[in-house]
Scaffold this motif. Structure first.
Motif, PDB file in Angstrom:
ATOM      1  N   THR A 134      -1.827   1.086  -4.603  1.00  0.00           N
ATOM      2  CA  THR A 134      -0.843   0.085  -4.219  1.00  0.00           C
ATOM      3  C   THR A 134       0.241  -0.013  -5.295  1.00  0.00           C
ATOM      4  O   THR A 134       0.175   0.665  -6.324  1.00  0.00           O
ATOM      5  CB  THR A 134      -1.494  -1.299  -4.028  1.00  0.00           C
TER       6      THR A 134
ATOM      7  N   ILE B 193       0.841  -1.202   0.000  1.00  0.00           N
ATOM      8  CA  ILE B 193       0.000   0.000   0.000  1.00  0.00           C
ATOM      9  C   ILE B 193       0.870   1.243   0.000  1.00  0.00           C
ATOM     10  O   ILE B 193       1.732   1.419   0.857  1.00  0.00           O
ATOM     11  CB  ILE B 193      -0.940   0.018   1.218  1.00  0.00           C
TER      12      ILE B 193
ATOM     13  N   PHE C  32      -3.659   5.981   0.960  1.00  0.00           N
ATOM     14  CA  PHE C  32      -5.119   6.035   0.872  1.00  0.00           C
ATOM     15  C   PHE C  32      -5.517   7.488   0.646  1.00  0.00           C
ATOM     16  O   PHE C  32      -4.899   8.411   1.194  1.00  0.00           O
ATOM     17  CB  PHE C  32      -5.772   5.568   2.179  1.00  0.00           C
TER      18      PHE C  32
ATOM     19  N   ILE D  23      -7.603   3.539  -2.752  1.00  0.00           N
ATOM     20  CA  ILE D  23      -6.393   2.869  -2.289  1.00  0.00           C
ATOM     21  C   ILE D  23      -5.442   2.728  -3.464  1.00  0.00           C
ATOM     22  O   ILE D  23      -5.836   2.268  -4.541  1.00  0.00           O
ATOM     23  CB  ILE D  23      -6.710   1.496  -1.651  1.00  0.00           C
TER      24      ILE D  23
END
Length: 242
Positions: free
Chosen positions: A163, A149, A152, A161
């Motif tokens: 990643t 991650i 956010f 989100i």
């Protein structure tokens, strides 16, 4: 099992680190493997085939020095998870290392206690990063390793989100995620709309952060002091042995 690489063109240094690791693994009954590389070329060749959790990496090597190897890991291979502990006789490289995000810098001659401390630190980090964040979208459940991650972002009643592999949007509140991840020290809220994984920060300025995917995240005025203190603490942990 912790997989450790030792890359240094001085064989006695490699043997010293390997012996310390072996003794520590035997004493603690924790499985660890070590692999020695006497040239940066040999390590680069192997890291394309094999996963390592940690590397003790000498800076002053011929052909490709440790800084160049770190850049290769982070940028060419996009390997954001290997923990790099730089070792060197000289302290002159310290300022060049921040964007590579090493776990620490140790000055030669090496100290056994400091080597063991770095191993323990990486054991904890690897254990923490093996945790997952879960969210639901429609009727499906998604589980993402925390180490993947990047950040956010609050988007009204939804959360975006981002990643290392993809990005997605799901229903939720950023405040709830911040609370849920409050025990994970690598996450810090830098803006009412952004919660970032500091392990993915490659450049930090007063007003914004540049992430490993090259996105720029603003730091709100009310968060700048908190982010600066966090960054100072991060740097103390990184260069505290100098």
């Amino acid at each position: 099992m912790l997989r450790i690489a030792i890359c240094d063109d001085e064989l006695p240094t490699c043997v010293q680190i390997q012996q310390i690791i072996s003794q520590f693994a035997e004493q603690t009954k924790q499985p660890m493997t070590t692999e020695i590389f006497l040239s940066s070329e040999k390590f680069i060749e192997q890291v394309n085939k094999e996963h390592f959790d940690l590397i003790f990496l000498d800076i002053e090597m011929e052909n490709y020095n440790g800084v160049e190897v770190g850049i290769y890991l982070r940028e060419t291979l996009d390997n954001q998870t290997i923990h790099i502990v730089y070792i060197s006789w000289s302290e002159s490289y310290c300022l060049e290392l921040f964007e590579i995000r090493p776990t620490n810098f140790l000055k030669k001659p090496l100290n056994e206690g400091k080597i063991i401390r770095e191993i323990k630190k990486v054991q904890k980090l690897v254990s923490d990063l093996q945790a997952h964040f879960s969210y639901r979208k429609n009727m499906d459940l998604y589980r993402i390793p925390l180490q993947e991650i990047i950040y956010f972002e609050s988007k009204g009643r939804n959360v975006r989100i981002v990643t290392t592999r993809y990005e997605d949007i799901f229903y939720g509140k950023l405040s709830n995620i911040t609370t849920y991840l409050s025990t994970k020290k690598q996450f810090i809220q830098v803006h009412k709309s952004f919660l970032v994984n500091f392990e993915h920060v490659i450049h930090a300025s007063y007003e914004q952060l540049q992430m490993s995917n090259c996105d720029f995240i603003p730091i709100s005025k009310r968060k700048r002091k908190d982010v600066r203190l966090y960054q100072l603490d991060y740097e103390v942990n990184l260069y505290g042995d100098l």
